[in-house]
Scaffold this active site. Structure first.
Site, PDB file in Angstrom:
ATOM      1  N   GLU A  51     -19.112  20.637  41.371  1.00  0.00           N
ATOM      2  CA  GLU A  51     -18.090  19.751  40.818  1.00  0.00           C
ATOM      3  C   GLU A  51     -16.851  20.447  40.263  1.00  0.00           C
ATOM      4  O   GLU A  51     -15.752  19.882  40.279  1.00  0.00           O
ATOM      5  CB  GLU A  51     -18.713  18.869  39.732  1.00  0.00           C
ATOM      6  CG  GLU A  51     -19.645  17.791  40.249  1.00  0.00           C
ATOM      7  CD  GLU A  51     -21.051  18.296  40.562  1.00  0.00           C
ATOM      8  OE1 GLU A  51     -21.866  17.518  41.056  1.00  0.00           O
ATOM      9  OE2 GLU A  51     -21.331  19.489  40.296  1.00  0.00           O
ATOM     10  N   GLY A  63     -24.888  13.772  43.154  1.00  0.00           N
ATOM     11  CA  GLY A  63     -25.697  12.587  42.923  1.00  0.00           C
ATOM     12  C   GLY A  63     -27.111  12.713  43.434  1.00  0.00           C
ATOM     13  O   GLY A  63     -28.039  12.106  42.884  1.00  0.00           O
TER      14      GLY A  63
END
Length: 352
Positions: A171, A148
């Site tokens: 991720e 993020g």
């Protein structure tokens, strides 16, 4: 080991899991909420709108509340004739922003909470607002910048790295894919570097963040305060004016990008790897807005799948570092299942 960049990591952790320790630290945010003050500071300083991510104890982990505070203020500053430039930075010395609270997202997904829809939808909308902002947008990405945090910085016109910057998109290690516009900026890096970073979660440090094209400038951390002062003092600057100030502080970049081709891929979710490969291939020819629409579809597919929850369990909750992926091999991940993850959500698609 990450040293001062991150909390101490046990020696037995492999290279790829050192990186995930940052996610672990981030996921503890609900247990470490003793930090006084607002999660994000929004201030006018001189001619600049300054956003400070204000959760240093949890590496400035991004929350939905923070997104909801930043977005409307960014749009106000963009329209305000007295605001010449927008600056975003992280409080403390360890991180710009290490990402979001992945454990909270997993818990919400299991319980059917709207967070798994609202968070991704509103985060991507903010990322797009940064990418289309008409005012010069300067992200000071000293320290850890992952997930993020990348979305809050990489789409802006200027990204200033320091010797303390640690960049990664990790991720695939937890059953996700490099989102927040990763499908746009990663395929546009030199050669196949973006694909390598997307699949492996490889970390870039300091000057290498600039050499890779993730940052636009490199400035020694001891000069950042002076740089910020010069930026807030600018009156009605053009993009070129901001670039000139940044260039004046630019440090020498004399080292190469060292790629460590380890056996990291064997640790990653096979489904995530295949989704990520297709995401990178498709995103290379898409607009930023088209990428966010695609990634929202992928986010919801992951929320409805198995590997994300198993990855969070293995890496962040039980911490056995032994996820049981389903399917367990790349060969078992069918093209049909991959294609399904990219299908339109109809009226539930992201609208920008």
């Amino acid at each position: 080991p990450l040293g001062h960049h991150c909390p101490p990591v046990p020696r037995w952790l492999s290279f790829s899991f050192e990186m995930r320790a940052c996610l672990t630290w981030c996921s503890a945010s609900r247990q470490m909420c003793g930090h006084a003050g607002p999660e994000v500071l929004l201030e006018r300083v001189g001619n600049a709108g300054v956003i400070t991510l204000n959760r240093p104890k949890v590496l400035n982990a991004l929350t939905l509340n923070m997104i909801r505070l930043i977005y409307p203020q960014l749009k106000k500053w963009e329209a305000d004739t007295e605001t010449s430039v927008v600056i975003i930075k992280g409080a403390g010395e360890k991180a710009f922003c290490a990402g979001g609270d992945v454990t909270a997202v997993a818990e919400a997904g299991k319980s059917g909470d709207r967070l798994v829809k609202d968070l991704f939808r509103e985060e991507y909308t903010l990322n797009n607002a940064i990418g289309t902002c008409r005012k010069p947008y300067v992200a000071l990405i000293g320290g850890i910048t992952m997930g993020g945090g990348v979305g809050l910085s990489v789409h802006g016109q200027f990204r200033v790295a320091t010797e303390k910057t640690l960049f990664a998109m990790p991720e695939t290690a937890i059953g996700l894919f490099p989102d927040v516009g990763g499908g746009y900026f990663l395929p546009r890096l030199k050669g196949k570097l973006g694909l390598f970073l997307a699949l492996t979660g490889f970390r870039l440090k300091g000057r290498d963040v600039l050499r890779a094209g993730v940052a636009t400038h490199f400035v020694e951390s001891e000069k950042i305060s002076a740089l910020e002062k010069d930026l807030v003092d600018l009156r009605s600057p053009s993009v070129d004016d901001v670039a000139k100030v940044l260039d004046a502080y630019q440090g020498q970049v004399g080292i190469g990008l060292h790629r460590n081709f380890t056996h990291m891929l064997s640790k990653m979710s096979p489904t995530s790897l295949k989704l990520t490969l297709k995401q990178m291939q498709a995103g290379a020819t898409m607009s930023l807005q088209e990428v966010f629409v695609m990634e929202y579809r992928l986010s919801q597919a992951c929320m409805n799948g198995h590997d994300f929850y198993e990855g969070v369990r293995a890496v962040l909750i039980d911490k056995d570092q032994n996820p049981k992926w389903k399917p367990s091999t790349l060969e078992e991940v069918t093209e049909k299942s991959v294609e399904k993850s990219f299908q339109s959500l109809g009226e539930h698609d992201l609208r920008l």
